[in-house]
Design an enzyme around this catalytic site. Structure first.
Site, PDB file in Angstrom:
ATOM      1  N   ASP A  67      36.691  55.717  46.260  1.00  0.00           N
ATOM      2  CA  ASP A  67      37.862  55.648  45.389  1.00  0.00           C
ATOM      3  C   ASP A  67      37.615  56.297  44.038  1.00  0.00           C
ATOM      4  O   ASP A  67      36.486  56.679  43.707  1.00  0.00           O
ATOM      5  CB  ASP A  67      38.296  54.178  45.196  1.00  0.00           C
ATOM      6  CG  ASP A  67      37.114  53.254  44.905  1.00  0.00           C
ATOM      7  OD1 ASP A  67      36.081  53.748  44.417  1.00  0.00           O
ATOM      8  OD2 ASP A  67      37.229  52.046  45.161  1.00  0.00           O
ATOM      9  N   ASN A 136      38.320  39.452  44.360  1.00  0.00           N
ATOM     10  CA  ASN A 136      39.555  39.070  45.064  1.00  0.00           C
ATOM     11  C   ASN A 136      39.530  39.500  46.532  1.00  0.00           C
ATOM     12  O   ASN A 136      40.558  39.485  47.195  1.00  0.00           O
ATOM     13  CB  ASN A 136      40.774  39.674  44.353  1.00  0.00           C
ATOM     14  CG  ASN A 136      40.778  41.204  44.395  1.00  0.00           C
ATOM     15  OD1 ASN A 136      39.859  41.828  44.931  1.00  0.00           O
ATOM     16  ND2 ASN A 136      41.797  41.810  43.816  1.00  0.00           N
ATOM     17  N   HIS A 138      38.734  42.578  47.664  1.00  0.00           N
ATOM     18  CA  HIS A 138      39.047  43.983  47.950  1.00  0.00           C
ATOM     19  C   HIS A 138      37.807  44.753  48.397  1.00  0.00           C
ATOM     20  O   HIS A 138      36.682  44.401  48.069  1.00  0.00           O
ATOM     21  CB  HIS A 138      39.763  44.667  46.772  1.00  0.00           C
ATOM     22  CG  HIS A 138      38.922  45.063  45.598  1.00  0.00           C
ATOM     23  ND1 HIS A 138      39.415  45.066  44.310  1.00  0.00           N
ATOM     24  CD2 HIS A 138      37.648  45.504  45.476  1.00  0.00           C
ATOM     25  CE1 HIS A 138      38.487  45.485  43.483  1.00  0.00           C
ATOM     26  NE2 HIS A 138      37.396  45.757  44.164  1.00  0.00           N
ATOM     27  N   GLU A 143      43.483  46.404  47.537  1.00  0.00           N
ATOM     28  CA  GLU A 143      43.722  45.090  46.949  1.00  0.00           C
ATOM     29  C   GLU A 143      44.408  44.171  47.976  1.00  0.00           C
ATOM     30  O   GLU A 143      44.954  44.656  48.975  1.00  0.00           O
ATOM     31  CB  GLU A 143      44.626  45.231  45.714  1.00  0.00           C
ATOM     32  CG  GLU A 143      44.081  46.158  44.623  1.00  0.00           C
ATOM     33  CD  GLU A 143      42.956  45.529  43.796  1.00  0.00           C
ATOM     34  OE1 GLU A 143      42.249  44.623  44.289  1.00  0.00           O
ATOM     35  OE2 GLU A 143      42.781  45.961  42.639  1.00  0.00           O
TER      36      GLU A 143
HETATM   37  C1  GLP Z   1      35.337  48.045  42.149  1.00  0.00           C
HETATM   38  C2  GLP Z   1      35.300  49.177  43.198  1.00  0.00           C
HETATM   39  C3  GLP Z   1      34.751  48.654  44.483  1.00  0.00           C
HETATM   40  C4  GLP Z   1      33.597  47.752  44.147  1.00  0.00           C
HETATM   41  C5  GLP Z   1      34.122  46.477  43.578  1.00  0.00           C
HETATM   42  C6  GLP Z   1      33.077  45.499  43.072  1.00  0.00           C
HETATM   43  O1  GLP Z   1      36.493  47.937  41.477  1.00  0.00           O
HETATM   44  N1  GLP Z   1      36.485  49.880  43.448  1.00  0.00           N
HETATM   45  O2  GLP Z   1      34.410  49.724  45.347  1.00  0.00           O
HETATM   46  O3  GLP Z   1      32.885  47.446  45.322  1.00  0.00           O
HETATM   47  O4  GLP Z   1      35.115  46.741  42.638  1.00  0.00           O
HETATM   48  O5  GLP Z   1      32.590  45.871  41.828  1.00  0.00           O
HETATM   49  P1  GLP Z   1      31.239  45.267  41.229  1.00  0.00           P
HETATM   50  O6  GLP Z   1      30.150  45.769  42.128  1.00  0.00           O
HETATM   51  O7  GLP Z   1      31.125  45.842  39.854  1.00  0.00           O
HETATM   52  O8  GLP Z   1      31.343  43.811  41.271  1.00  0.00           O
END
Ligand code: GLP
Length: 255
Positions: A67, A136, A138, A143
């Site tokens: 993404d 959440n 995702h 989402e």
């Molecule tokens: C982000 C990304 C995800 C990631 C997730 C967790 O927003 N789009 O690909 O896995 O949220 O983030 P973090 O590893 O900082 O907890």
């Protein structure tokens, strides 16, 4: 699903790097699916260490990121392209032209999303997809409410995601509230998936994804339908799993 639980984040990162390096050593032109956020940083450091020790070669590897924030220029510090270059690519012998991040301006998104899907197909599909988990539930930026049939598209970011990620963003950027994300169906087409979740903040999402019902309300629950998924968890993120003992027993028996 394989559910592997480790004592700490460092052990999780070593295991994730082992799996990725084994894949590349068995298939030097492997196609990787890559994630951003805090979670994969230790894994990326492990990959860099192994490359420096000459135990893995990235010269024929290609990659697709999950993404990117919409409207954020690739050279912005807030972009996931910048994150990938700084935290991984510039330390390896991967060819930058073989690394893809789905970047687009607001006006050409349809074309970008379609081309991204085509590009993945032309490379023969993703051999191994690394995922993190949003608090959440995702995956990528799919989402809650994302269809399990979704493909690469523009998505609105949930307010919980924006607040989780706010300390990673510098204020130079205009408001960030949308992204381009691989869809859930796109992710499920990967031949193998490794998902990492660390820390207490992920415990509820981990439990819902592994032990809850299949539901668009917890996008990561879609992984229950994939034949080759490994969950790499630490003690905290696995703390709400009711069958934790069974998973640990399986981990020992199948090691
Ligand atoms: C982000 C990304 C995800 C990631 C997730 C967790 O927003 N789009 O690909 O896995 O949220 O983030 P973090 O590893 O900082 O907890």
């Amino acid at each position: 699903m394989k559910i592997a639980i480790y004592d700490n984040a460092e052990q999780v990162a070593e295991q994730a790097a082992d799996i990725i390096c084994q894949k590349i050593n068995g298939k030097p032109n492997a196609v990787l699916g890559l994630a951003t956020g805090r979670t994969p940083l230790n894994t990326y450091q492990q990959l860099i260490n192994r490359y420096k020790q000459a135990s893995v070669d990235f010269s024929q590897v290609s990659s697709f990121n999950l993404d990117e924030y919409l409207g954020v220029k690739p050279n912005s510090e807030n972009s996931y392209r910048f994150y990938m270059n700084e935290n991984l690519f510039k330390h390896l012998n991967i060819k930058l032209e073989n690394t893809a991040v789905p970047s687009a301006d607001e006006d050409n998104t349809m074309q970008t999303c379609h081309q991204y899907e085509q590009q993945i197909k032309q490379c023969g599909g993703i051999d191994i997809q690394l995922l993190g988990l949003g608090s959440n539930g995702h995956i990528g930026f799919n989402e809650p409410s994302s269809s399990f049939a979704s493909r690469t598209r523009v998505v609105a970011l949930a307010s919980s995601t924006l607040s989780d990620n706010s300390d990673l963003l510098t204020s130079q950027e205009q408001t960030i509230d949308k992204a381009i994300s691989m869809g859930i169906a796109t992710i499920l087409e990967s031949k193998e998936i490794v998902i990492i979740a660390l820390g207490k903040a992920k415990a509820q999402a981990v439990a819902a994804a592994i032990e809850g019902a299949l539901s668009a309300s917890c996008p990561a629950s879609c992984l229950q339908m994939h034949a080759n998924v490994t969950w790499l968890l630490d003690q905290e993120s696995s703390s709400l799993l009711t069958q934790k003992h069974y998973y640990q027993l399986s981990q020992q028996l199948l090691a």
